[in-house]
Design a protein around this motif. Structure first.
Motif, mmCIF file in Angstrom:
data_model
loop_
_atom_site.group_PDB
_atom_site.id
_atom_site.type_symbol
_atom_site.label_atom_id
_atom_site.label_comp_id
_atom_site.label_asym_id
_atom_site.label_seq_id
_atom_site.Cartn_x
_atom_site.Cartn_y
_atom_site.Cartn_z
ATOM 1 N N ILE A 36 0.837 -1.211 0.000
ATOM 2 C CA ILE A 36 0.000 0.000 0.000
ATOM 3 C C ILE A 36 0.871 1.260 0.000
ATOM 4 O O ILE A 36 1.752 1.405 0.845
ATOM 5 N N ASN A 37 0.590 2.142 -0.946
ATOM 6 C CA ASN A 37 1.298 3.418 -1.011
ATOM 7 C C ASN A 37 0.859 4.307 0.157
ATOM 8 O O ASN A 37 -0.319 4.618 0.296
ATOM 9 N N LEU A 38 1.809 4.702 0.999
ATOM 10 C CA LEU A 38 1.478 5.542 2.154
ATOM 11 C C LEU A 38 1.466 7.024 1.783
ATOM 12 O O LEU A 38 1.062 7.864 2.578
ATOM 13 N N THR A 40 3.721 9.313 1.511
ATOM 14 C CA THR A 40 4.461 10.201 2.393
ATOM 15 C C THR A 40 5.960 9.998 2.182
ATOM 16 O O THR A 40 6.396 8.885 1.884
ATOM 17 N N ALA A 41 6.721 11.065 2.332
ATOM 18 C CA ALA A 41 8.173 10.986 2.173
ATOM 19 C C ALA A 41 8.850 10.700 3.508
ATOM 20 O O ALA A 41 10.068 10.618 3.580
ATOM 21 N N GLU A 42 8.060 10.540 4.557
ATOM 22 C CA GLU A 42 8.630 10.231 5.869
ATOM 23 C C GLU A 42 8.071 8.932 6.400
ATOM 24 O O GLU A 42 6.892 8.634 6.218
ATOM 25 N N LYS A 43 8.910 8.216 7.085
ATOM 26 C CA LYS A 43 8.481 6.974 7.720
ATOM 27 C C LYS A 43 7.412 7.309 8.763
ATOM 28 O O LYS A 43 7.517 8.333 9.444
ATOM 29 N N VAL A 44 6.392 6.449 8.858
ATOM 30 C CA VAL A 44 5.275 6.731 9.772
ATOM 31 C C VAL A 44 5.198 5.656 10.859
ATOM 32 O O VAL A 44 5.892 4.643 10.789
ATOM 33 N N GLN A 45 4.352 5.878 11.846
ATOM 34 C CA GLN A 45 4.020 4.831 12.820
ATOM 35 C C GLN A 45 2.913 4.013 12.162
ATOM 36 O O GLN A 45 1.808 4.521 11.975
ATOM 37 N N ALA A 46 3.212 2.787 11.774
ATOM 38 C CA ALA A 46 2.197 1.987 11.088
ATOM 39 C C ALA A 46 2.010 0.656 11.794
ATOM 40 O O ALA A 46 2.987 -0.005 12.153
ATOM 41 N N GLU A 47 0.750 0.291 11.993
ATOM 42 C CA GLU A 47 0.410 -0.932 12.727
ATOM 43 C C GLU A 47 -0.725 -1.669 12.061
ATOM 44 O O GLU A 47 -1.637 -1.042 11.510
ATOM 45 N N PHE A 48 -0.677 -2.984 12.123
ATOM 46 C CA PHE A 48 -1.782 -3.813 11.649
ATOM 47 C C PHE A 48 -2.046 -4.871 12.717
ATOM 48 O O PHE A 48 -1.135 -5.613 13.087
ATOM 49 N N ASP A 61 11.471 8.433 -3.094
ATOM 50 C CA ASP A 61 11.473 8.713 -1.653
ATOM 51 C C ASP A 61 10.085 8.659 -1.030
ATOM 52 O O ASP A 61 9.778 9.393 -0.090
ATOM 53 N N ASN A 62 9.247 7.814 -1.574
ATOM 54 C CA ASN A 62 7.884 7.681 -1.091
ATOM 55 C C ASN A 62 7.752 6.339 -0.358
ATOM 56 O O ASN A 62 8.259 5.338 -0.851
ATOM 57 N N TYR A 63 7.106 6.342 0.799
ATOM 58 C CA TYR A 63 7.018 5.097 1.584
ATOM 59 C C TYR A 63 5.792 4.256 1.256
ATOM 60 O O TYR A 63 4.718 4.784 0.987
ATOM 61 N N TRP A 64 6.004 2.946 1.300
ATOM 62 C CA TRP A 64 4.944 1.954 1.083
ATOM 63 C C TRP A 64 4.894 1.035 2.297
ATOM 64 O O TRP A 64 5.933 0.713 2.873
ATOM 65 N N ALA A 65 3.690 0.600 2.648
ATOM 66 C CA ALA A 65 3.512 -0.376 3.727
ATOM 67 C C ALA A 65 3.359 -1.750 3.102
ATOM 68 O O ALA A 65 2.663 -1.907 2.095
ATOM 69 N N ILE A 66 4.044 -2.736 3.692
ATOM 70 C CA ILE A 66 3.933 -4.124 3.223
ATOM 71 C C ILE A 66 3.364 -4.922 4.396
ATOM 72 O O ILE A 66 4.028 -5.070 5.433
ATOM 73 N N ILE A 67 2.132 -5.406 4.251
ATOM 74 C CA ILE A 67 1.411 -6.001 5.383
ATOM 75 C C ILE A 67 1.123 -7.483 5.132
ATOM 76 O O ILE A 67 0.492 -7.834 4.130
ATOM 77 N N GLY A 68 1.562 -8.338 6.039
ATOM 78 C CA GLY A 68 1.245 -9.763 5.962
ATOM 79 C C GLY A 68 -0.170 -10.010 6.468
ATOM 80 O O GLY A 68 -0.550 -9.508 7.527
ATOM 81 N N ASP A 138 16.954 0.612 5.549
ATOM 82 C CA ASP A 138 16.714 1.543 4.449
ATOM 83 C C ASP A 138 17.078 0.947 3.096
ATOM 84 O O ASP A 138 17.188 1.657 2.099
ATOM 85 N N ALA A 139 17.251 -0.374 3.072
ATOM 86 C CA ALA A 139 17.615 -1.045 1.825
ATOM 87 C C ALA A 139 16.405 -1.131 0.898
ATOM 88 O O ALA A 139 15.271 -1.283 1.352
ATOM 89 N N ALA A 140 16.683 -1.037 -0.412
ATOM 90 C CA ALA A 140 15.623 -1.262 -1.396
ATOM 91 C C ALA A 140 15.273 -2.749 -1.364
ATOM 92 O O ALA A 140 16.088 -3.569 -0.949
ATOM 93 N N PHE A 141 14.054 -3.092 -1.811
ATOM 94 C CA PHE A 141 13.665 -4.498 -1.827
ATOM 95 C C PHE A 141 14.352 -5.225 -2.976
ATOM 96 O O PHE A 141 14.387 -4.729 -4.103
ATOM 97 N N ASN A 142 14.925 -6.378 -2.682
ATOM 98 C CA ASN A 142 15.449 -7.256 -3.715
ATOM 99 C C ASN A 142 14.634 -8.533 -3.702
ATOM 100 O O ASN A 142 14.412 -9.099 -2.633
ATOM 101 N N ALA A 143 14.190 -8.954 -4.880
ATOM 102 C CA ALA A 143 13.414 -10.200 -4.952
ATOM 103 C C ALA A 143 14.232 -11.320 -4.321
ATOM 104 O O ALA A 143 15.464 -11.354 -4.449
ATOM 105 N N PHE A 144 13.556 -12.239 -3.624
ATOM 106 C CA PHE A 144 14.227 -13.375 -2.990
ATOM 107 C C PHE A 144 14.778 -14.333 -4.047
ATOM 108 O O PHE A 144 14.177 -14.514 -5.112
ATOM 109 N N LEU A 145 15.888 -14.967 -3.706
ATOM 110 C CA LEU A 145 16.370 -16.105 -4.490
ATOM 111 C C LEU A 145 15.638 -17.336 -3.962
ATOM 112 O O LEU A 145 15.278 -17.392 -2.774
ATOM 113 N N LEU A 146 15.410 -18.314 -4.823
ATOM 114 C CA LEU A 146 14.805 -19.561 -4.378
ATOM 115 C C LEU A 146 15.846 -20.294 -3.512
ATOM 116 O O LEU A 146 16.964 -20.510 -3.974
#
Ligand SMILES: [Zn+2]
Length: 272
Positions: A36-38, A40-48, A61-68, A138-146
């Motif tokens: 989910i695109n948040l 915002t250019a700043e990290k937020v307090q995010a909870e699920f 520089d835009n933050y996204w939330a990744i929720i399991g 602060d690392a960019a996401f890298n797809a997992f290796l199998l």
């Protein structure tokens, strides 16, 4: 430039694009993840559901939330919190496959003298899955290796019934491979827990940071020690059938915000 050349160049560009992922794959179903695109250019307090959630910064520089999303989640709208404010997203239904097995009774329940050990292992696993560390913050996401190569012998979310009794749905994927085959780290992280577990056999937990934890089970040998930092592609162990396993395979679990989710959502589309 001839049209055919333009076409082939654009096809190459398209295929390069489709093989790299900026985020895990958005799949808003039980056992999936919401990306989910948040806005915002700043990290937020995010909870699920009371748990902190992973945030990734994109190229702008835009933050996204990744929720399991838990397998037990009912479809419909659910809330998550951003700086204390409620936001909603929709979870669709997903019908997972069912499997019925007949097993001897003595195999379906653990022996009484192993209960204490099983409880201790359960506490250790819970502690590992509930970690929320600053690793790769602060690392960019890298797809997992199998982590291992072979056919998927049991999919994530499979609903299993032993002697008609429902068991917990499959919380990871099983990759069938010969005993002794390599198991590698799918991404950078820290080895936070290793051990010989009653059900899972020789196991490793890797913390990739921000509540993203992966687990490897039934290994023949462990090739890394607790506390070690590993890089994507580094050898962590060998395929085996230790613990409760009927044959050599890797059971691989991916957990986010202490929620077991579909590991395939983290792989580049061409990796299977
Ligand atoms: Zn499994």
């Amino acid at each position: 430039m001839p049209k055919s050349l333009i076409l082939s160049i654009s096809l190459i560009m398209l295929s390069t694009l489709s093989h790299s992922l900026n985020f895990p794959i958005d799949s808003r179903v039980p056992g999936g993840i919401a990306v989910i695109n948040l806005e915002t250019a700043e990290k937020v307090q995010a909870e699920f559901q009371g748990k902190k959630i992973w945030q990734i910064k994109d190229k702008d520089d835009n933050y996204w939330a990744i929720i399991g999303i838990p397998l037990s989640q009912k479809p419909g709208y659910v809330n998550f919190l951003v700086n204390g404010k409620e936001k909603k997203f929709l979870i669709e239904n997903k019908a997972y496959k069912e499997q019925y097995l007949t097993v001897k009774r003595k195999h379906s329940n653990p022996p009484a003298d192993q209960i204490k050990r099983i409880q201790k292992e359960s506490r250790l696993s819970k502690k590992a899955f509930t970690r929320f560390s600053e690793i790769n913050q602060d690392a960019a996401f890298n797809a997992f290796l199998l982590p291992s190569h072979g056919p998927i012998s049991s999919p994530f979310g499979l609903k299993r019934f032993f002697n008609e009794q429902p068991r917990r749905p499959h919380s990871g994927i099983d990759i069938a491979a010969p005993r002794g085959a390599d198991i590698i780290a799918p991404a950078d992280g820290e080895i936070i827990l290793t051990g010989n577990f009653f059900f899972n056999g020789n196991s490793i937990f890797i913390d990739h940071g921000q509540g993203l934890i992966t687990m490897y089970c039934h290994m023949d040998t462990l090739e890394v020690e607790q506390g070690k930092m590993v890089k994507a592609g580094e050898l962590i162990g060998k395929i085996g059938s230790t613990g409760r396993a009927t044959g050599p395979h890797l059971h691989w679990t991916v957990s986010l915000n202490n929620t077991r989710i579909e590991p395939l959502l983290f792989l580049a589309p061409d990796s299977l």
